[in-house]
Scaffold this motif. Structure first.
Motif, short mmCIF file in Angstrom:
data_model
loop_
_atom_site.label_atom_id
_atom_site.label_comp_id
_atom_site.label_asym_id
_atom_site.label_seq_id
_atom_site.Cartn_x
_atom_site.Cartn_y
_atom_site.Cartn_z
N UNK A 8 0.87 -1.18 0.00
CA UNK A 8 0.00 0.00 0.00
C UNK A 8 0.90 1.23 0.00
N UNK A 9 0.71 2.12 -0.98
CA UNK A 9 1.55 3.31 -1.12
C UNK A 9 0.90 4.48 -0.40
N UNK A 10 1.68 5.12 0.48
CA UNK A 10 1.15 6.11 1.42
C UNK A 10 1.67 7.51 1.15
N UNK A 11 0.77 8.50 1.31
CA UNK A 11 1.17 9.90 1.37
C UNK A 11 0.68 10.48 2.69
N UNK A 12 1.22 11.66 3.04
CA UNK A 12 0.92 12.26 4.34
C UNK A 12 0.09 13.53 4.19
N UNK A 13 -0.97 13.61 4.98
CA UNK A 13 -1.83 14.78 4.94
C UNK A 13 -1.22 15.98 5.63
N UNK A 14 -0.41 15.74 6.66
CA UNK A 14 0.04 16.83 7.53
C UNK A 14 1.55 17.05 7.50
N UNK A 15 2.22 16.55 6.45
CA UNK A 15 3.67 16.72 6.35
C UNK A 15 4.05 17.28 4.99
N UNK A 16 5.04 18.17 4.98
CA UNK A 16 5.56 18.73 3.74
C UNK A 16 6.60 17.78 3.15
N UNK A 17 6.76 17.84 1.82
CA UNK A 17 7.64 16.93 1.10
C UNK A 17 8.84 17.65 0.49
N UNK A 36 -5.02 17.01 15.24
CA UNK A 36 -5.11 15.74 14.52
C UNK A 36 -6.53 15.38 14.12
N UNK A 37 -7.46 15.45 15.07
CA UNK A 37 -8.83 15.04 14.77
C UNK A 37 -9.47 16.02 13.79
N UNK A 38 -9.21 17.30 13.95
CA UNK A 38 -9.76 18.30 13.04
C UNK A 38 -9.23 18.09 11.63
N UNK A 39 -7.93 17.80 11.49
CA UNK A 39 -7.34 17.54 10.18
C UNK A 39 -7.94 16.28 9.58
N UNK A 40 -8.03 15.22 10.37
CA UNK A 40 -8.58 13.97 9.87
C UNK A 40 -10.02 14.15 9.39
N UNK A 41 -10.81 14.88 10.17
CA UNK A 41 -12.21 15.12 9.80
C UNK A 41 -12.31 15.89 8.49
N UNK A 42 -11.49 16.93 8.35
CA UNK A 42 -11.55 17.75 7.14
C UNK A 42 -11.03 17.02 5.92
N UNK A 43 -9.98 16.22 6.09
CA UNK A 43 -9.46 15.44 4.96
C UNK A 43 -10.52 14.46 4.48
N UNK A 44 -11.16 13.77 5.39
CA UNK A 44 -12.21 12.83 5.02
C UNK A 44 -13.34 13.54 4.28
N UNK A 45 -13.77 14.69 4.80
CA UNK A 45 -14.85 15.45 4.18
C UNK A 45 -14.46 15.94 2.79
N UNK A 46 -13.24 16.48 2.67
CA UNK A 46 -12.79 17.01 1.38
C UNK A 46 -12.73 15.91 0.33
N UNK A 102 -7.41 20.18 1.18
CA UNK A 102 -7.29 20.60 -0.22
C UNK A 102 -6.09 19.93 -0.90
N UNK A 103 -4.96 19.84 -0.19
CA UNK A 103 -3.77 19.26 -0.82
C UNK A 103 -3.92 17.76 -1.03
N UNK A 104 -4.68 17.07 -0.17
CA UNK A 104 -4.90 15.65 -0.37
C UNK A 104 -5.78 15.39 -1.59
N UNK A 105 -6.82 16.19 -1.76
CA UNK A 105 -7.66 16.06 -2.94
C UNK A 105 -6.83 16.28 -4.20
N UNK A 106 -5.96 17.28 -4.18
CA UNK A 106 -5.14 17.60 -5.34
C UNK A 106 -4.17 16.47 -5.65
N UNK A 107 -3.53 15.92 -4.62
CA UNK A 107 -2.57 14.84 -4.85
C UNK A 107 -3.25 13.58 -5.37
N UNK A 108 -4.40 13.22 -4.78
CA UNK A 108 -5.11 12.02 -5.24
C UNK A 108 -5.62 12.24 -6.66
#
Length: 257
Positions: free
Chosen positions: A163-172, A231-241, A196-202
């Motif tokens: 499973x190939x993973x990216x990070x929602x809360x880390x810069x690359x 953490x929970x706020x980011x997780x919630x927003x990433x899921x929603x986005x 927003x950045x997770x939607x764009x990357x996916x």
């Protein structure tokens, strides 16, 4: 956008009476949980409780081994002989398997933690040593890798379920490794930015680095760290986005890379 993505979080990272992160809340958001195995964080009681809650929520269970570094939270680099490194991984995976079985579940995947993961992202031989050790006792294990790094190359060479993973809360960085936590902007705290950045990357099928570079890669899962205040706020927003963009949430399948 007709595709699915897994959401994972590192958890079970408290120790004794000290708690870290809101694992219960995260288990209502994620589809996979990477559970600390007691050496960089966690203990037998924390593991047991986290495994039990993951089983109850129907969340996929993963072993999350790291260096034996409680004080440094597994984020300090260590130079270990190959055999010692492999036994360290086997030891922790075995503990996770036992605790998962006791909770009525099963360890489905493995994800390296902290400095061990960062070193393996740079060194394919080290990554291969870790993965071979895990697969020697659990041949059907899905190996979660940092997308676009030496970890992915090692898993490809082994031909294992991945499973190939990216990070929602880390810069690359431009080589697909993570920006060092000691540097400004390395950790993203804004939930809207993370979503927003997770939607764009996916959508683009690529890691987008701090400089704006696009690195094409397979993306199966998004990591949502559980040890930050937002953490929970980011997780919630990433899921929603993701859902608002038409992306379905589902556990990864583990196809070889």
């Amino acid at each position: 956008m007709a595709r699915s993505i897994d959401l994972n979080a590192d958890m079970g990272e408290g120790f004794g009476p000290w708690s870290m992160g809101d694992d219960r809340a995260l288990l209502d958001i994620v589809t996979s949980a990477n559970i600390a195995c007691g050496l960089h964080a966690g203990d037998w009681d924390v593991m047991a409780a986290t495994m039990k809650n993951a089983v109850a929520k129907g969340v996929g269970i993963g072993a999350h081994p790291g260096f034996a570094d409680l004080h440094g939270f597994g984020r300090r680099r260590m130079d270990l002989p190959r055999e010692t490194l492999q036994n360290l991984v086997r030891y922790q995976l075995g503990a996770a398997q036992a605790m998962a079985a006791a909770a009525g579940g099963k360890v489905r995947h493995l994800k390296l933690h902290g400095a061990m993961a960062n070193m393996a992202a740079e060194d394919a031989d080290m990554a291969r040593a870790c993965y071979e050790a895990a697969l020697s006792i659990a041949p059907d294990l899905i190996i979660m890798v940092l997308a676009g790094t030496a970890q992915q190359g090692a898993a490809h060479d082994l031909g294992c379920a991945t499973a190939c993973e990216i990070f929602a809360d880390r810069a690359y960085n431009d080589d697909a490794t993570l920006v060092d936590r000691s540097l400004p902007g390395a950790v993203i705290h804004d939930p809207d930015q993370a979503g927003a950045r997770m939607v764009e990357m996916v959508r683009d099928g690529a890691i987008i680095t701090e400089s704006g570079k696009h690195i094409p890669t397979r993306i199966d899962t998004i990591c949502l760290h559980g040890d930050t205040p937002s953490a929970v706020a980011i997780a919630t927003q990433v899921r929603k986005a993701l859902q608002d963009s038409g992306i379905r949430l589902a556990p990864f399948t583990g196809a070889p890379v």
